[in-house]
Design an enzyme around this catalytic site. Structure first.
Site: not given
Length: 421
Positions: A120, A213, A274, A407
């Site tokens: 990542c 969000y 999720a 990370c």
């Protein structure tokens, strides 16, 4: 050094806190020539899994981002001396994805390229490597970035004798992107262990994700106008040509279902779902990095200067908290404190990652991921490190410091400190 305590950066050179100003002329000549600046920064929209951007390979998305970054820099293409692109899942994308991005963007065939894989942190690591090259006097103008098309990662069929009972297909996303190779379990299991260790509840993670969000939705227009280069969708027999200008993921959330989502990696007393984890996505990001010498010679107006950077490593199972070990290295090297950082970008691989790192570093949550993050807009693995550095370079106010940290699988992390010009 003119009465001030000196500080040593990664380059090995000493500088005086007095020189941490916006005026480039205040730095000694040779040091200023070798200072690395972000001159331009952009990215594609982030597409949801197997959705709007699935028809593009990772290098094709990268071509769009690199071409746009080069154009925004106003530099002649002949001036570019190197292109480095982060990419994690490279199966079936063809040789050297960075080379494909470079040539696709119209850079000279003589421009060297390198593809970087640090999971990542891949995209962020390209900025670090190129900044080091500038500090060492090896180059003056380059492109950094990151790409990923998770929608196009293939399934694998291991080579060798077919065992009795038939062969088994292996999902490349899970195998090369999301599995802790040392403990042989999903990265989400590591996230669950971090949540347990820090006593971070499911509710805390859900609340963080919902906030992510909402921030993404509230800032969508600003983000689109400042960060995103649109992707043109060609016409087909079934549909007209169109243009993707906005991230896709944050529009797909249903807050009414959040509390009912099943935990994925730990059925009893699990916390990761999720909803409070990042998703599978497609996207590309790029930036032009230039030396102080190039900035002066070509009359450029940099977005930000790269002040310092660091990597850190911990036990692979503890990868979610690795950023909390990279950031202090930078603060120690620069003499800055947590409260000197005006804006933080900590990659939201899982909600628990940011919650744990904020707690460990004692960061004000109001300064972290102000426009949402990977939970709400997506996490194309090789792209994300580049995206969060670009975010700081574009959105900080003049003189402010910003810290980006991410990370990576295997227990690693990278962090970069920038200052807005």
């Amino acid at each position: 050094m003119i009465g001030h305590k000196s500080i040593r950066l990664l380059s090995g050179r000493k500088f005086c806190p007095k020189w941490q100003t916006l005026s480039m002329s205040t730095l000694p000549g040779n040091q200023e020539e070798r200072q690395a600046y972000i001159v331009s920064a952009t990215r594609t929209p982030i597409g949801s899994f197997r959705s709007q951007l699935a028809q593009f390979t990772a290098p094709q998305l990268g071509t769009i981002a690199v071409k746009s970054a080069v154009e925004k820099s106003s530099l002649n293409k002949e001036m570019f001396e190197e292109v480095q692109i982060g990419n994690v899942m490279q199966a079936m994308v063809g040789q050297d994805p960075a080379r494909q991005c470079s040539l696709g963007a119209g850079l000279p065939i003589t421009t060297p390229t390198t593809t970087v894989n640090k999971v990542c942190a891949s995209g962020m690591k390209t900025y670090m490597i190129l900044a080091q090259a500038i500090q060492c006097g090896h180059l003056d103008v380059a492109v950094a970035g990151g790409i990923e098309s998770m929608s196009n990662v293939p399934f694998y069929l291991p080579r060798g004798e077919v065992p009795y009972g038939g062969a088994k297909l292996i999902d490349g996303i899970v195998y090369d992107g999301l599995t802790d190779v040392y403990n042989k379990f999903h990265m989400g299991v590591c996230a669950e262990r971090t949540a347990k260790k820090f006593q971070i509840t499911r509710q805390e993670q859900d609340d963080f994700a919902i906030n992510s969000y909402r921030k993404a939705a509230d800032s969508a227009k600003l983000v689109s106008s400042m960060e995103i280069t649109p992707v043109e969708i060609p016409a087909t027999k079934k549909q007209q040509a169109s243009q993707v200008t906005d991230d896709e993921e944050y529009n797909r959330v249903d807050f009414n279902k959040f509390a009912r989502l099943a935990t994925v990696f730990q059925k009893e007393d699990g916390t990761v779902t999720a909803g409070n984890a990042s998703t599978l996505n497609d996207g590309a990001s790029a930036a032009v990095i230039a030396s102080g010498k190039a900035v002066k010679q070509h009359g450029l107006t940099p977005l930000a200067r790269i002040v310092a950077f660091a990597d850190a490593s911990v036990d692979p199972v503890d990868f979610p908290v690795a950023p909390a070990y990279a950031v202090p290295k930078i603060l120690q090297r620069t003499g800055l404190k947590i409260e000197d950082i005006a804006m933080w970008e900590i990659n939201e691989a899982f909600s628990v990652v940011v919650l744990a790192n904020m707690r460990m570093l004692k960061i004000d949550p109001a300064l972290v991921n102000i426009h949402g993050g990977a939970v709400s807009i997506g996490h194309p693995l090789g792209m994300s490190g580049s995206r969060i550095v670009n975010k700081l370079a574009l959105h900080l106010r003049s003189g402010q410091y910003g810290m980006a940290a991410i990370c990576n699988g295997g227990g690693g992390a990278s962090a970069i400190l920038v200052q807005k010009m």
